[in-house]
Design an enzyme around this catalytic site. Structure first.
Site: not given
Ligand SMILES: Cc1cc2nc3c(=O)[nH]c(=O)nc-3n(C[C@H](O)[C@H](O)[C@H](O)COP(=O)(O)OP(=O)(O)OC[C@H]3O[C@@H](n4cnc5c(N)ncnc54)[C@H](O)[C@@H]3O)c2cc1C
Lengths: 83, 587
Positions: B119, B240, B242, B252, B255, B286, B353, B398
Site C-alpha cells: 500500500f 482526509q 481523496h 471512491l 488511484e 492525494r 474520506h 492517515r
Molecule cells: C470506502 C471506505 C473504505 C475504507 N477502507 C479501509 C481499508 O481498507 N483499511 C482501513 O484500515 N480503513 C479503511 N477505511 C476506514 C475504516 O473503514 C473506518 O475508519 C473504520 O471502519 C471505523 O470503524 P469504527 O469502529 O470506528 O466505526 P464504524 O464502523 O463507523 O461504526 C460506528 C458504529 O457506531 C454506531 N453509532 C454511531 N452513532 C450512533 C448513535 N448516535 N447511537 C448509536 N449508535 C451509533 C453505528 O451504528 C456503528 O455501529 C475505509 C473507509 C471508507 C469510507
C-alpha cells in the site's frame, strides 16, 4: 402498521454501512418501491435482510441472487430512473 | 420524569470494528456489557473497508514493527503521538492473529501464511524500498472482520441494543460519566442505560461534506456527544480527502485507475496536472491532485453544465484493459452514472474520506482533557476508540490500512483498561436526574410543529459550506467566511422543525438529531482549521504553505463552550525506542 410507518421502517433498513448501498436503496424506496406488488414487496424485505457485502455484489451487477423474486427486485433497483 | 432504566457494567456506543472488539474482550472477562448501535451491527461502516489491515508480519517481504512505526510517524506529518504509534505497531501482529483464530478468512500465500499487499506509504528500513504490510480477506476485509466479531460477541453473550440511537452522555456534577440516554428507533421510547464505564465507538463524520465516501450513518454523533459533555475535540482540522470521487455522489474511484494510465482533463480538454506537478502529473500525492482539481473548477475551467467537476479519462486504455484490470470501477461507474468508463470519461471531484481528529484519548483509550494538573487528565469512566477517537496515531494524515488496525488495537486496549477499572469500582454511582432532563430536552425540542427551516435543507447547506470553506483549499479569508456561515446556519437551526411526529421508526427525528451533531462538529472543524496557520498533512493552507514545527507541532483542542481553542504538545517520546525527529515529508 400503516403505510407511512412501514415506509419509515424501510427507510431505516436502507441505512447501510456503504454509501453505494445507501444511495441505490433510498433512491429506489422513493421512486420505485410504490410500484411493487405484494410478492415483490416481500422480496424487497428479504433483500434488505441480506448482508451488505452481498448486497453490493448484487446491486453493482457482479452477481445475481438465486432467489428469483429477489433477483427481479435487484434488476428494478438497477434500472435507470426516469429523468 | 421517570424513564425505564437498565444497568450494565459497561455501555459501548457503536458496533463497528472498534466497539465490537472492545465488547468481546469485556464479555470474555465476564463483565456485563451493553452495545448500542443505531443500525444493525453488521451494517456499521467498518463493512465498507476493502483494502485491508496493516501488520508487520513479514510474510511477503522483510518487515518489522519499528519500520511500520516510522512510516506511521512520517505519514502523520509528525503530529502523531509516538507512544501510541509504537504501541499500535507492536500490537498489530497479535490482533491480526487473533482475528485469524476467530475465523476471519484472510487471503493466503501458497505456503499457507497470510498474504500481504503493498500500500502507499509503506517502506522497509525507515524510508527505503516498498514494504508489503496489508493483510486482506479478498476485497471484503471489513465485512469479514465485522461478521466474525459479531458472531463471537453473540457467543460471549454481549447484550445488543440494535437500532437504538444514543442521544447524550449522562454525567454527575463532579463530571463522572454515569451512562447515556438512548432512543429505541422502532418504538420512539427513550431509555436510560446506567453504566460504571462508557466507551464511545461511533465512527467518523464524513457526512460533514457534500461529496464524501462515507455511509449516511457517519454523522459523528459520539464526537458531538463528547463536545456537549464539555470535552474538547482534538485536531479536527485534519480531514482526509481523496482526489477522485464520482462527482456529486462521492464514491471512491481508486488511484489504481491513474496507475493504469488514466488521466485528468479540465473543461478545456487540457491535461492540467502537467501544470501542477510536471513530473508526477496525475500520480502526484492525494492532496496535490485534490487541490489542482479544486482550483480548476474554481477558476471556471470545470466540466459539465455547471462546470463543477473535471473528467477522469480512461477510454484510451481500451475496453479489454478496463474490463480486465479495473472491473470493480467499471461496474460502479456503470451503476451510478449509466455510462461505460471504457468509452466515456468519468466526472470526478475530491471526496471527503476519513476523520483524523476526534475525542482525545491516551493509549489506554481513556478520554483525556486539560485539567489543573496537566493537559491530559482522564475523565473518570469515559473511554473512546476507533474513528471517533484521536489517540492520536494518524496525526495530520492517515495511512491506508492503519484505520482498521487502530480500531482493533485501541478497542482492545480500552477494554483491558476498563476491566481493571471495574475491579476498583464495583457499584454504580447515583443517577443525576438533571442530566437526564437535559438530554430529554434535546429530544422534546423536535416536538414543535412549525418553523422556518427544514432539516434536509440545512444539512445540504451545511455540507456545501463545509466543502467550499473547509475543503481541500483553505486560506484565512475562506475559513473566516466559513466560520461565519456555520454560525449562521447553527442559529437558523433554532427555527427548524420536522413534519412527522409519529413514534414508530420516526426517521425524520433521527435525522434532526444527526443534523445537530453535524453542526457541532462542523464548527469544531472550521474553527480549528482557521486557527492552524501552517500546512501539515491533510490541512493545507495556501496562505501558509509550509509546515511550521516551531509554532504548530502541537495538537488543537476545540471547546464548544465559547468556541475556544486550546493546544497541547505532541507526545514525541515513544515507549521503548528513540523518537523520530520531524523531517521534511518527501516520498
Ligand atoms: C470506502 C471506505 C473504505 C475504507 N477502507 C479501509 C481499508 O481498507 N483499511 C482501513 O484500515 N480503513 C479503511 N477505511 C476506514 C475504516 O473503514 C473506518 O475508519 C473504520 O471502519 C471505523 O470503524 P469504527 O469502529 O470506528 O466505526 P464504524 O464502523 O463507523 O461504526 C460506528 C458504529 O457506531 C454506531 N453509532 C454511531 N452513532 C450512533 C448513535 N448516535 N447511537 C448509536 N449508535 C451509533 C453505528 O451504528 C456503528 O455501529 C475505509 C473507509 C471508507 C469510507
Amino acid at each position: 402498521m400503516g403505510a407511512a410507518t412501514e415506509i419509515n421502517r424501510l427507510r431505516w433498513q436502507c441505512r447501510r454501512g456503504m454509501r453505494e448501498l445507501d444511495l441505490l436503496l433510498l433512491q429506489f424506496l422513493d421512486s420505485g418501491y410504490a410500484d411493487l406488488d405484494a410478492n415483490a414487496t416481500l422480496a424487497f424485505n428479504r433483500l434488505l435482510d441480506c448482508p451488505d457485502a452481498l448486497l453490493l455484489e448484487w446491486l453493482l451487477g457482479r452477481q445475481l441472487p438465486s432467489d428469483k423474486e429477489v433477483a427481479d427486485v435487484v434488476q428494478r433497483i438497477r434500472r435507470r430512473p426516469a429523468a | 420524569m421517570s424513564l425505564p432504566r437498565r444497568k450494565f457494567d459497561t455501555l459501548i456506543i457503536g458496533a463497528g470494528g472498534g466497539g465490537l472488539r472492545a465488547a468481546l474482550q469485556l464479555s470474555q472477562a465476564e463483565a456485563r456489557v451493553a452495545v448500542v448501535s443505531k443500525v444493525f451491527p453488521t451494517r456499521s461502516h467498518t463493512v465498507a473497508a476493502q483494502g485491508g489491515v496493516n501488520a508487520a508480519l513479514a510474510n511477503v517481504l522483510p518487515d518489522n514493527w519499528h519500520w511500520h512505526m516510522f512510516d506511521t510517524v512520517k505519514g502523520s506529518d509528525y503530529l502523531g503521538d509516538q507512544d501510541a504509534i509504537e504501541y499500535m505497531c507492536r500490537a498489530a501482529p497479535r490482533v491480526v492473529y487473533e482475528l485469524e483464530h476467530m475465523g476471519v478468512p484472510f487471503s493466503r500465500l501458497d505456503n499457507g501464511k497470510i498474504y500481504q499487499r503493498a500500500f502507499g506509504g509503506q517502506s522497509r528500513n525507515f524510508g527505503g524500498d516498498q514494504a508489503a504490510r496489508t493483510c486482506a480477506a479478498a476485497d471484503r476485509t471489513g465485512h469479514a472482520i465485522l461478521h466474525s466479531l459479531y458472531q463471537q460477541n453473540i457467543r460471549a453473550r454481549t447484550h445488543f441494543f440494535d437500532e437504538f440511537f444514543a442521544i447524550d452522555l449522562l454525567r454527575d456534577p463532579e463530571g463522572n460519566v454515569l451512562g447515556a440516554l438512548v432512543l429505541e428507533i422502532a418504538t420512539g421510547e427513550p431509555l436510560v442505560i446506567e453504566a460504571k464505564t462508557v466507551l464511545l465507538a461511533t465512527g467518523g463524520a464524513g457526512q460533514l461534506f457534500r461529496t464524501n465516501t462515507n455511509a449516511l450513518i457517519n454523522t459523528g454523533d459520539g464526537m458531538a456527544m463528547a463536545l456537549r459533555a464539555g470535552i474538547p475535540l482534538q485536531d479536527m482540522e485534519f480531514f482526509q480527502f481523496h482526489p477522485t470521487g464520482i462527482a456529486g455522489k462521492g464514491m471512491l474511484i481508486t488511484e489504481g485507475v491513474r496507475g493504469e494510465g488514466g488521466y485528468l482533463l479540465n473543461g478545456e480538454g487540457e491535461r492540467f496536472m502537467e501544470r501542477y506537478a510536471p513530473k508526477a502529473k496525475d500520480l502526484a500525492s492525494r492532496d496535490v491532485v485534490s487541490r489542482a482539481i479544486y482550483t480548476e473548477v474554481r477558476e471556471g475551467r470545470g466540466c459539465g453544465p455547471d462546470k463543477d467537476h473535471v473528467l477522469l479519462k480512461l477510454d484510451h486504455l481500451g475496453v479489454d484493459v478496463v474490463a480486465k484490470r479495473l472491473p470493480g470501477i467499471r461496474e460502479t461507474v456503470k451503476t451510478f452514472l449509466y455510462l461505460d468508463p471504457a468509452e466515456t470519461p468519468i466526472p470526478v471531484y475530491p471526496t471527503a474520506h476519513y476523520t483524523m481528529g476526534g475525542i482525545p484519548t491516551n493509549r489506554h483509550g481513556q478520554v483525556v482533557v486539560p485539567e489543573h494538573n496537566g493537559p491530559e487528565e482522564p475523565v473518570l469512566g469515559l473511554y473512546a476508540a476507533g474513528e471517533c477517537a484521536c489517540v492520536s496515531v494518524h496525526g495530520a494524515n492517515r495511512l491506508g490500512g492503519n484505520s482498521l488496525l487502530d480500531i482493533l488495537v485501541f478497542g482492545r486496549a480500552a477494554a483491558n483498561h476498563i476491566i481493571g477499572e471495574l475491579k476498583q469500582n464495583r457499584y454504580h454511582r447515583p443517577m443525576n436526574d438533571d442530566s437526564v432532563d437535559q438530554a430529554m430536552a434535546r429530544l422534546s425540542r423536535w416536538d414543535r410543529r412549525d418553523g422556518s427551516e427544514t432539516v434536509d435543507g440545512l444539512k445540504r447547506e451545511l455540507q456545501t459550506v463545509m466543502e467550499q470553506h473547509c475543503g481541500v483549499f483553505r486560506n484565512e479569508e475562506i475559513l473566516k467566511e466559513g466560520v461565519a456561515k456555520v454560525v449562521e446556519l447553527e442559529a437558523r437551526m433554532q427555527g427548524a422543525y420536522i413534519k412527522d411526529h409519529s413514534k414508530v421508526f420516526n426517521t425524520a427525528r433521527i435525522e434532526a438529531l444527526e443534523l445537530e451533531n453535524l453542526m457541532d462538529i462542523a464548527l469544531a472543524t472550521v474553527c480549528s482549521a482557521l486557527e492552524r496557520r501552517e500546512s501539515r498533512g491533510a490541512h493545507s493552507r495556501v496562505d501558509h504553505p509550509e509546515r511550521d514545527d516551531v509554532h504548530w507541532m502541537r495538537h488543537s483542542l476545540f471547546h464548544k463552550d465559547g468556541r475556544r481553542m486550546d493546544y497541547k504538545p505532541v507526545r514525541i517520546k515513544p515507549i521503548s525506542v528513540e523518537p523520530f525527529p520531524p523531517k521534511k515529508r518527501v516520498y
